[in-house]
Design a protein around this motif. Sequence first.
Motif, PDB file in Angstrom:
ATOM      1  N   ARG A 142       0.809  -1.204  -0.193  1.00  0.00           N
ATOM      2  CA  ARG A 142       0.171  -0.070  -0.218  1.00  0.00           C
ATOM      3  C   ARG A 142       0.811   1.318  -0.027  1.00  0.00           C
ATOM      4  O   ARG A 142       0.338   2.429  -0.170  1.00  0.00           O
ATOM      5  N   PHE A 143       2.181   1.245   0.191  1.00  0.00           N
ATOM      6  CA  PHE A 143       3.078   2.279   0.153  1.00  0.00           C
ATOM      7  C   PHE A 143       3.831   2.362  -1.109  1.00  0.00           C
ATOM      8  O   PHE A 143       4.880   3.027  -1.156  1.00  0.00           O
ATOM      9  N   LYS A 144       3.648   1.581  -1.949  1.00  0.00           N
ATOM     10  CA  LYS A 144       4.599   1.492  -3.087  1.00  0.00           C
ATOM     11  C   LYS A 144       4.821   2.798  -3.866  1.00  0.00           C
ATOM     12  O   LYS A 144       5.879   3.066  -4.356  1.00  0.00           O
ATOM     13  N   ASN A 145       3.925   3.507  -4.054  1.00  0.00           N
ATOM     14  CA  ASN A 145       4.086   4.748  -4.818  1.00  0.00           C
ATOM     15  C   ASN A 145       4.640   5.825  -3.901  1.00  0.00           C
ATOM     16  O   ASN A 145       5.365   7.024  -4.464  1.00  0.00           O
ATOM     17  N   LYS A 146       4.460   5.713  -2.609  1.00  0.00           N
ATOM     18  CA  LYS A 146       5.205   6.523  -1.933  1.00  0.00           C
ATOM     19  C   LYS A 146       6.884   6.233  -1.641  1.00  0.00           C
ATOM     20  O   LYS A 146       7.755   7.077  -1.527  1.00  0.00           O
ATOM     21  N   CYS A 147       7.232   4.969  -1.989  1.00  0.00           N
ATOM     22  CA  CYS A 147       8.921   4.620  -1.773  1.00  0.00           C
ATOM     23  C   CYS A 147       9.419   4.576  -3.445  1.00  0.00           C
ATOM     24  O   CYS A 147      10.424   4.853  -3.465  1.00  0.00           O
ATOM     25  N   TYR A 148       8.577   4.122  -4.440  1.00  0.00           N
ATOM     26  CA  TYR A 148       9.048   3.755  -5.754  1.00  0.00           C
ATOM     27  C   TYR A 148       8.696   4.694  -6.811  1.00  0.00           C
ATOM     28  O   TYR A 148       7.128   4.971  -6.857  1.00  0.00           O
ATOM     29  N   ASN A 149       9.499   5.193  -7.622  1.00  0.00           N
ATOM     30  CA  ASN A 149       9.106   6.062  -8.839  1.00  0.00           C
ATOM     31  C   ASN A 149       8.597   5.032 -10.074  1.00  0.00           C
ATOM     32  O   ASN A 149       9.420   4.205 -10.443  1.00  0.00           O
ATOM     33  N   ILE A 183       6.414   2.945 -10.903  1.00  0.00           N
ATOM     34  CA  ILE A 183       6.240   1.376 -10.615  1.00  0.00           C
ATOM     35  C   ILE A 183       5.042   0.953 -11.299  1.00  0.00           C
ATOM     36  O   ILE A 183       4.836  -0.247 -11.397  1.00  0.00           O
ATOM     37  N   HIS A 184       4.435   1.805 -11.787  1.00  0.00           N
ATOM     38  CA  HIS A 184       2.875   1.397 -12.622  1.00  0.00           C
ATOM     39  C   HIS A 184       3.493   0.297 -13.689  1.00  0.00           C
ATOM     40  O   HIS A 184       4.256   0.642 -14.380  1.00  0.00           O
ATOM     41  N   GLY A 185       2.867  -0.665 -13.675  1.00  0.00           N
ATOM     42  CA  GLY A 185       2.931  -1.861 -14.606  1.00  0.00           C
ATOM     43  C   GLY A 185       4.128  -2.764 -14.106  1.00  0.00           C
ATOM     44  O   GLY A 185       4.153  -3.885 -15.003  1.00  0.00           O
ATOM     45  N   GLY A 186       4.659  -2.355 -13.176  1.00  0.00           N
ATOM     46  CA  GLY A 186       5.778  -3.387 -12.604  1.00  0.00           C
ATOM     47  C   GLY A 186       5.446  -3.989 -11.352  1.00  0.00           C
ATOM     48  O   GLY A 186       6.206  -4.654 -10.673  1.00  0.00           O
ATOM     49  N   ARG A 188       3.441  -6.571 -10.440  1.00  0.00           N
ATOM     50  CA  ARG A 188       3.505  -8.168 -10.184  1.00  0.00           C
ATOM     51  C   ARG A 188       4.897  -8.621 -10.314  1.00  0.00           C
ATOM     52  O   ARG A 188       5.373  -9.517  -9.594  1.00  0.00           O
ATOM     53  N   ALA A 189       5.740  -7.825 -11.101  1.00  0.00           N
ATOM     54  CA  ALA A 189       7.351  -8.348 -11.026  1.00  0.00           C
ATOM     55  C   ALA A 189       7.795  -7.882  -9.862  1.00  0.00           C
ATOM     56  O   ALA A 189       8.855  -8.662  -9.207  1.00  0.00           O
ATOM     57  N   ALA A 190       7.349  -7.028  -8.983  1.00  0.00           N
ATOM     58  CA  ALA A 190       7.884  -6.306  -7.817  1.00  0.00           C
ATOM     59  C   ALA A 190       7.372  -7.475  -6.709  1.00  0.00           C
ATOM     60  O   ALA A 190       8.052  -7.289  -5.654  1.00  0.00           O
ATOM     61  N   LYS A 191       6.562  -8.308  -6.773  1.00  0.00           N
ATOM     62  CA  LYS A 191       6.318  -9.214  -5.642  1.00  0.00           C
ATOM     63  C   LYS A 191       7.335 -10.290  -5.565  1.00  0.00           C
ATOM     64  O   LYS A 191       7.437 -10.831  -4.640  1.00  0.00           O
ATOM     65  N   PHE A 192       8.017 -10.283  -6.913  1.00  0.00           N
ATOM     66  CA  PHE A 192       9.171 -11.489  -6.578  1.00  0.00           C
ATOM     67  C   PHE A 192      10.503 -10.818  -6.739  1.00  0.00           C
ATOM     68  O   PHE A 192      11.492 -11.745  -7.095  1.00  0.00           O
ATOM     69  N   MET A 193      10.799  -9.651  -6.510  1.00  0.00           N
ATOM     70  CA  MET A 193      12.049  -8.836  -6.795  1.00  0.00           C
ATOM     71  C   MET A 193      12.747  -9.302  -7.961  1.00  0.00           C
ATOM     72  O   MET A 193      13.738  -9.516  -7.860  1.00  0.00           O
ATOM     73  N   THR A 194      12.146  -9.001  -9.017  1.00  0.00           N
ATOM     74  CA  THR A 194      12.724  -9.385 -10.220  1.00  0.00           C
ATOM     75  C   THR A 194      12.857  -7.993 -11.274  1.00  0.00           C
ATOM     76  O   THR A 194      13.292  -7.943 -12.171  1.00  0.00           O
ATOM     77  N   ILE A 195      12.813  -6.893 -10.414  1.00  0.00           N
ATOM     78  CA  ILE A 195      12.987  -5.496 -11.070  1.00  0.00           C
ATOM     79  C   ILE A 195      13.374  -4.475 -10.105  1.00  0.00           C
ATOM     80  O   ILE A 195      13.041  -4.594  -8.968  1.00  0.00           O
ATOM     81  N   THR A 196      14.225  -3.687 -10.647  1.00  0.00           N
ATOM     82  CA  THR A 196      14.521  -2.184  -9.763  1.00  0.00           C
ATOM     83  C   THR A 196      13.541  -1.294 -10.059  1.00  0.00           C
ATOM     84  O   THR A 196      13.030  -1.232 -11.424  1.00  0.00           O
ATOM     85  N   PHE A 197      13.556  -0.139  -9.462  1.00  0.00           N
ATOM     86  CA  PHE A 197      12.746   1.001  -9.598  1.00  0.00           C
ATOM     87  C   PHE A 197      13.483   2.065  -9.063  1.00  0.00           C
ATOM     88  O   PHE A 197      14.384   1.852  -8.303  1.00  0.00           O
ATOM     89  N   ASP A 198      13.706   3.262  -9.428  1.00  0.00           N
ATOM     90  CA  ASP A 198      14.144   4.695  -9.065  1.00  0.00           C
ATOM     91  C   ASP A 198      13.321   4.755  -7.678  1.00  0.00           C
ATOM     92  O   ASP A 198      12.047   4.688  -7.752  1.00  0.00           O
ATOM     93  N   VAL A 199      14.039   5.085  -6.728  1.00  0.00           N
ATOM     94  CA  VAL A 199      13.461   5.183  -5.378  1.00  0.00           C
ATOM     95  C   VAL A 199      13.020   6.914  -5.163  1.00  0.00           C
ATOM     96  O   VAL A 199      13.708   7.538  -5.934  1.00  0.00           O
ATOM     97  N   THR A 200      12.119   7.212  -4.566  1.00  0.00           N
ATOM     98  CA  THR A 200      11.659   8.648  -4.307  1.00  0.00           C
ATOM     99  C   THR A 200      12.875   9.145  -3.261  1.00  0.00           C
ATOM    100  O   THR A 200      13.550   8.360  -2.813  1.00  0.00           O
ATOM    101  N   GLU A 201      12.762  10.596  -3.125  1.00  0.00           N
ATOM    102  CA  GLU A 201      13.594  11.173  -2.459  1.00  0.00           C
ATOM    103  C   GLU A 201      13.745  10.766  -0.785  1.00  0.00           C
ATOM    104  O   GLU A 201      14.432  10.640  -0.308  1.00  0.00           O
TER     105      GLU A 201
END
Length: 474
Positions: free
Chosen positions: A355-362, A364-367, A369-382
Amino acid sequence: FSRLALLYGRIFSIKKIKQIKKYLKNKGINAPVELVEHHHAHACSAFLTSPFKECLTYTSDFMGDFISGSVYNCNENEMRRIKQIPFYSAPGMVYTWITYFLGFTPGNHEGKITGLAAYGNPKKTYNKFAKYLKLTKDKSMIKRKIRGFWYINAIKLFEGDFNGIDKKDVSAGLQKRFEDVLSLHIKYFSDKASHKNISLAGGVFANVKVNQRILELENVDSIFIHPAMDDGGLALGAALSVWANDKKRHSEKLKSFDISNVYFGPEYSNEEIELAIKNSKLNAEYLDDIEKRVAELIGKNKVVARFNGRMEYGPRALGNRSILYPPIDRSVNDWLNERLGRSEFMPFAPVTLERFKNKCYNNIHGGERAAKFMTITFDVTEDFAKTCPAVTHIDNTARPQLINKQDNPSYNKILEEYYKLSGIPTLVNTSFNMHEWPIVCTPKNAIESFSQGKLDYLAIGNYLISLKKQKIRL
């Protein structure tokens, strides 16, 4: 040459089936045998476990059954292969050869190159790698300078180009070229097929930074990487291939499920865990609400190994066989890896309340499901970079696991309890194992690894173990 390789592969397959039938017969099993081509198994694992009803499926690895990859148009009615990538074009070979050239173990330590790349300057070596990995002018084919698949051919060329250059800069140039070639190749096929959803499998897509670049393509809406993207996923892919063929024979839709979690492995009762503890002669405490206690210990900066429920399928530890710690200590990567006997360049990965995905990661939309399994990186928020430096890489990315109550109620509760204490919806999650050991599977494995890793606590089922002396309350 590619056709000859495929012909040899078919002859090899016929021989292999005979060997398998003979083996089964000796075991008293008289069953039909169907051999599924390597990259078709990868493709089935990717599409048939994805959330997509239609997508482009792309597979890539070092080599399997004499090809290095394949491209499929997939929908509910069929999986149609539109491209076969010959082994002499394999981008994964170049990555593996560089892993070896830089002194790491090929087929095992490619992830170290990905982590090391963030510390280097890609401009120093990018143009050199442009010679080794190219795309044709229309982007439809990958071309590789080095012919064959013997290390010796590659090492001679690498020595001329990269001797004396810092490992970090070699890694950075390779990673950047790898990302560019693969993302543009996939873009060519997704544009041509008008697909905005991409499913991926094959060892190449253990490279989480490549997966991020693919999601960032303008024409891509969503991405899914099979959780066991390496050859560990082939068995499931082969079974799904046979299952899909049966569906087609009965004129049924191919897509009837997808996976939202991968807790498919063995689990152990509290009675089995209790016996393992007694045999270990360690001190333990039984707790009805162990999740709250674990969160409290983590809040006091204790390292807690967690063994609970069914083991995860695939190479990632996703909470049931994990080591947990607060994400606020930047130095944890050094001292905890030292305790575990590891040498890693990647930071630890975070687990974050979904529920905090958008607060933490830039972006992330569309990724998700991949993020449930640690298979992708994202730029993090400040804000995330400031509050969670232990899980933020030097390039301001992170490889998260998103968790919710539905997928794993007990694990999710630990995160929720820690959030109540700290206001941070994230923890460090690293695999529960010693360096070069498999992730723990049994209670005995967990206790042995815990003892050797010199960790603070082990939460195993409803039991809490500390190496400190205390009364045994079993």
